[in-house]
Design an enzyme around this catalytic site. Structure first.
Site, PDB file in Angstrom:
ATOM      1  N   THR A   5       8.489   0.432  10.234  1.00  0.00           N
ATOM      2  CA  THR A   5       7.320  -0.184   9.593  1.00  0.00           C
ATOM      3  C   THR A   5       7.806  -1.249   8.615  1.00  0.00           C
ATOM      4  OG1 THR A   5       5.194   0.287   8.525  1.00  0.00           O
ATOM      5  CG2 THR A   5       7.086   1.503   7.693  1.00  0.00           C
ATOM      6  N   ASN A   6       6.939  -1.751   7.756  1.00  0.00           N
ATOM      7  CA  ASN A   6       7.340  -2.743   6.751  1.00  0.00           C
ATOM      8  C   ASN A   6       6.583  -2.480   5.454  1.00  0.00           C
ATOM      9  OD1 ASN A   6       4.784  -4.344   6.729  1.00  0.00           O
ATOM     10  ND2 ASN A   6       5.339  -4.578   8.878  1.00  0.00           N
ATOM     11  N   ARG A   7       6.786  -3.353   4.466  1.00  0.00           N
ATOM     12  CA  ARG A   7       6.314  -3.058   3.105  1.00  0.00           C
ATOM     13  C   ARG A   7       4.865  -3.467   2.837  1.00  0.00           C
ATOM     14  NH1 ARG A   7       9.857  -6.368  -0.315  1.00  0.00           N
ATOM     15  NH2 ARG A   7       8.501  -5.591  -1.965  1.00  0.00           N
ATOM     16  N   SER A   8       4.168  -3.988   3.823  1.00  0.00           N
ATOM     17  CA  SER A   8       2.795  -4.448   3.561  1.00  0.00           C
ATOM     18  C   SER A   8       1.900  -3.297   3.091  1.00  0.00           C
ATOM     19  CB  SER A   8       2.206  -5.055   4.832  1.00  0.00           C
ATOM     20  OG  SER A   8       0.842  -5.288   4.653  1.00  0.00           O
TER      21      SER A   8
END
Ligand code: CTP
Length: 424
Positions: free
Chosen positions: A221-224
């Protein structure tokens, strides 16, 4: 959490008949402020208290603020069927605070007191502002009740993360008065009471990160955080648009008046957006969609194995949601993207604008401390398909969303941009 920006369209409250239900939690005292806020905006407020609520707030106080007697009992008036009348006389109902018990009774269709019986008779839109301890909010039974209520079209506002009774802290705090007022106003809008430049217009917004599974316990996933997309969805709804927000996993409360569709993976987001984009006049891609996913998601947990050999994971490309919507763009549709970059941002943004068939793209750096992922502010540059470059100075994500929606509206009408006070 920061105070939401002043609503552009609380005008819907003027003259509206609002049923204000209060159930028995510590936050019940805040119902007095909400009642006063509703009355200040011109609403006719009928408060209904549960028996337990009367231990936290006096009916006389709400009666004084609303100018109407406050019934607490189904048998308060022998000459009329109180719960049926109360429900019929409401243009909208709001329960604040809504306890776990109130949510459970409504989800289960129980009517064992005046408030629950009235809500079972209600055909008008319903807004619930839950407040309870974090443990209760996260109990599987409450989670399931909330999901049932959402499916039935009930609007939930909050709860927020913050200090709770007894010195605890976590999700469970009653939403701010302004957010509840906005939710009630927005709930009235589809019934034709509201207005706004985008009344009757359908919009689809994506928000947050996607999760791409490696196995049942691991994902990429990512930090959004989703905040920017949620802010855009809320801003579009405040202008009267019918907004479908397709959001990745996260903790953010549903923006008032917005229909939220929760998804996990890029492919789920793609399917949810493409289906809805056909009928939408505005599509805004604010999600940080994972470009790749593991070629295979194991259905059992991957084990380490006996050696220290490097583990290989093969990644395959995910669909590009906005590019696919852009490829099928209908005349008059306005497509908006975001480009989160760490370098050469304007060149990359301009490239994405053209490649994905967009009308507008917000370009921002994600390596700054005050912009990009998981912070409350943002700044950047707005690039348009006809070659304009508009600076977006540092502002809260809500203020930036309002500015972006100004540009979307201007794009649809070709009108000059309205003068705005500088964003906070
Ligand atoms: N986007 C999308 N679907 C994807 C990837 C991106 O809809 N699979 C959208 C985003 O929501 C955003 C815009 O496209 O509005 C740009 O996203 P970004 O991740 O910056 O661009 P990419 O096309 O993924 O390019 P790169 O990873 O090379 O920067």
């Amino acid at each position: 959490m920061s105070e939401p920006p002043a609503s552009l369209d609380r005008a819907a409250l003027q003259g509206a008949r609002v049923l204000l239900g209060v159930s028995g939690g510590v936050a019940a005292y805040k119902a007095a402020l909400l009642a006063r806020g509703l009355v200040t905006h011109g609403a006719h407020v009928q408060a209904v208290l549960t028996e337990a609520a009367t231990r936290f707030i006096a009916p006389a106080q709400l009666a004084a603020l609303t100018g109407r007697p406050v019934p607490t009992d189904v048998f308060d008036d022998a000459h009329r069927i109180v719960h049926v009348d109360l429900a019929r006389q409401a243009d909208v109902a709001v329960v604040a605070p809504a306890t776990a018990n109130a949510l459970g009774k409504l989800a289960g269709g129980l009517g064992d007191d005046l408030l629950s019986s009235t809500l079972l008779c209600l055909t008008a839109p319903l807004v619930l502002a839950p407040a309870m301890h974090t443990e209760m909010w996260e109990h599987p039974a409450v989670v399931a009740n909330v999901a049932t209520l959402r499916e039935r079209g009930v609007v939930l506002v909050g709860p927020e993360h913050g200090p709770l009774a007894g010195g605890d802290e976590g999700p469970g705090r009653l939403a701010e008065e302004g957010a509840i007022l906005d939710a009630v106003a927005a709930a009235l809008a589809p019934a034709g009471r509201g207005s706004g430049e985008l009344a009757g217009v359908r919009a689809v917004v994506t928000a947050g990160a996607t999760r791409e599974h490696l196995d049942p316990v691991r994902y990429l996933t990512n930090r959004s955080s989703g905040r920017m997309g949620y802010a855009v969805a809320g801003a579009l709804a405040r202008r009267g648009a019918h907004v479908d927000l397709v959001a990745g996993p996260g903790e953010l409360p549903d923006p008032p008046g917005v229909t939220v569709h929760r998804v996990e993976t890029a492919r789920e987001m793609h399917a949810a957006v493409v289906e809805r984009a056909q009928d939408a006049a505005i599509v805004v891609g604010a999600a940080a969609v994972a470009d790749f996913r593991p070629a295979q998601a194991a259905d059992r947990k991957r084990k380490k194995g006996a050696t220290d050999e490097p583990e290989q994971v093969t990644l395959v490309r995910n669909p590009d949601i906005l590019a696919d919507v852009g490829a099928r763009k209908r005349p008059g549709q306005v497509l908006v993207g975001f480009a989160a970059e760490t370098h050469d941002e304007e060149a990359h943004g301009a490239d994405k604008l053209g490649r994905k068939g967009l009308d507008l793209i917000v370009v921002n750096r994600v390596d700054a401390h005050d912009a990009g992922f998981a912070v409350e502010t943002n700044r950047g540059v707005l690039l348009t398909a006809d070659g304009q470059r508009i600076a977006l100075p540092l502002a809260s994500k809500e203020a930036l969303a309002e500015t972006l929606v100004d540009h979307i509206v201007a794009r649809r009408t070709g009108a000059d941009l309205p003068e705005r006070t500088p964003p906070r």
